[in-house]
Design a protein around this motif. Structure first.
Motif, PDB file in Angstrom:
ATOM      1  N   GLY A  77       0.725  -1.173  -0.004  1.00  0.00           N
ATOM      2  CA  GLY A  77      -0.044   0.143  -0.098  1.00  0.00           C
ATOM      3  C   GLY A  77       0.788   1.240  -0.096  1.00  0.00           C
ATOM      4  N   ASP A  78       0.302   2.254  -0.381  1.00  0.00           N
ATOM      5  CA  ASP A  78       1.365   3.562  -0.623  1.00  0.00           C
ATOM      6  C   ASP A  78       0.346   4.788  -0.244  1.00  0.00           C
ATOM      7  N   GLY A  79       0.795   5.971  -0.056  1.00  0.00           N
ATOM      8  CA  GLY A  79      -0.073   7.061   0.282  1.00  0.00           C
ATOM      9  C   GLY A  79       1.029   8.224   0.524  1.00  0.00           C
ATOM     10  N   ASP A  80       0.148   9.385   0.650  1.00  0.00           N
ATOM     11  CA  ASP A  80       0.910  10.704   0.857  1.00  0.00           C
ATOM     12  C   ASP A  80       1.255  10.660   2.617  1.00  0.00           C
ATOM     13  N   THR A  81       0.396   9.777   3.314  1.00  0.00           N
ATOM     14  CA  THR A  81       0.560   9.831   4.750  1.00  0.00           C
ATOM     15  C   THR A  81       0.875   8.413   5.204  1.00  0.00           C
ATOM     16  N   GLU A  82       1.482   8.083   6.447  1.00  0.00           N
ATOM     17  CA  GLU A  82       1.831   6.863   6.785  1.00  0.00           C
ATOM     18  C   GLU A  82       0.236   6.323   6.867  1.00  0.00           C
ATOM     19  N   GLN A  83      -0.793   6.747   7.530  1.00  0.00           N
ATOM     20  CA  GLN A  83      -2.097   6.298   7.665  1.00  0.00           C
ATOM     21  C   GLN A  83      -2.788   5.894   6.316  1.00  0.00           C
ATOM     22  N   ALA A  84      -2.322   6.706   5.222  1.00  0.00           N
ATOM     23  CA  ALA A  84      -2.842   6.653   3.833  1.00  0.00           C
ATOM     24  C   ALA A  84      -2.329   5.327   3.460  1.00  0.00           C
ATOM     25  N   ALA A  85      -0.969   5.160   3.655  1.00  0.00           N
ATOM     26  CA  ALA A  85      -0.521   3.882   3.073  1.00  0.00           C
ATOM     27  C   ALA A  85      -1.035   2.621   3.980  1.00  0.00           C
ATOM     28  N   VAL A  86      -1.306   2.611   5.101  1.00  0.00           N
ATOM     29  CA  VAL A  86      -1.688   1.632   5.891  1.00  0.00           C
ATOM     30  C   VAL A  86      -3.207   1.433   5.467  1.00  0.00           C
ATOM     31  N   ASP A  87      -3.947   2.271   5.234  1.00  0.00           N
ATOM     32  CA  ASP A  87      -5.200   2.345   4.741  1.00  0.00           C
ATOM     33  C   ASP A  87      -5.135   1.514   3.386  1.00  0.00           C
ATOM     34  N   ASP A  88      -4.308   2.064   2.621  1.00  0.00           N
ATOM     35  CA  ASP A  88      -4.148   1.215   1.129  1.00  0.00           C
ATOM     36  C   ASP A  88      -3.638  -0.150   0.967  1.00  0.00           C
ATOM     37  N   LEU A  89      -2.922  -0.359   2.288  1.00  0.00           N
ATOM     38  CA  LEU A  89      -2.684  -1.777   2.239  1.00  0.00           C
ATOM     39  C   LEU A  89      -3.629  -2.767   2.684  1.00  0.00           C
ATOM     40  N   ARG A  90      -4.788  -2.352   3.740  1.00  0.00           N
ATOM     41  CA  ARG A  90      -5.668  -2.996   4.409  1.00  0.00           C
ATOM     42  C   ARG A  90      -6.592  -3.310   3.062  1.00  0.00           C
ATOM     43  N   GLU A  91      -6.910  -2.352   2.098  1.00  0.00           N
ATOM     44  CA  GLU A  91      -7.626  -2.568   1.145  1.00  0.00           C
ATOM     45  C   GLU A  91      -7.123  -3.780   0.165  1.00  0.00           C
ATOM     46  N   GLY A  92      -5.778  -3.523  -0.225  1.00  0.00           N
ATOM     47  CA  GLY A  92      -5.130  -4.578  -0.714  1.00  0.00           C
ATOM     48  C   GLY A  92      -5.307  -6.145   0.065  1.00  0.00           C
ATOM     49  N   LEU A  93      -5.155  -6.260   1.163  1.00  0.00           N
ATOM     50  CA  LEU A  93      -5.250  -7.415   2.001  1.00  0.00           C
ATOM     51  C   LEU A  93      -6.635  -7.896   1.781  1.00  0.00           C
ATOM     52  N   LEU A  94      -7.608  -7.024   2.091  1.00  0.00           N
ATOM     53  CA  LEU A  94      -9.006  -7.316   2.019  1.00  0.00           C
ATOM     54  C   LEU A  94      -9.270  -8.034   0.429  1.00  0.00           C
TER      55      LEU A  94
END
Length: 61
Positions: free
Chosen positions: A35-52
Motif C-alpha cells: 500500500g502507499d500514500g501521502d501519509t503513513e495512515q494513507a499507506a496503511v489504509d491502502d494496504l488494508r484494502e489490498g489485504l481485503l
C-alpha cells in the motif's frame, strides 16, 4: 451463516526517497501485499484494502 474473523497481519511502513509512504505485509513466502500514500495512515489504509482484496479472492477451504 458466514462469520467474520479478525486477523492480525504484521506489516512495515517506510517513507521512500520521494516522500511517499509505503506499507508492506508478507502473508506467506511469495505472497506480499503493498500500500502507499501521502501519509503513513494513507499507506496503511491502502494496504488494508489490498489485504481485503487478497482475502476476497482466496479460495475457500
Amino acid at each position: 451463516m458466514a462469520g467474520f474473523r479478525t486477523v492480525h497481519v504484521p506489516y512495515s511502513v517506510e517513507q521512500d526517497e520521494d516522500g511517499v509512504w509505503c506499507a508492506r505485509a508478507q502473508l506467506h513466502p511469495g505472497v506480499v501485499a503493498y500500500g502507499d500514500g501521502d501519509t503513513e495512515q494513507a499507506a496503511v489504509d491502502d494496504l488494508r484494502e489490498g489485504l481485503l482484496g487478497l482475502a476476497a479472492s482466496a479460495p475457500l477451504s
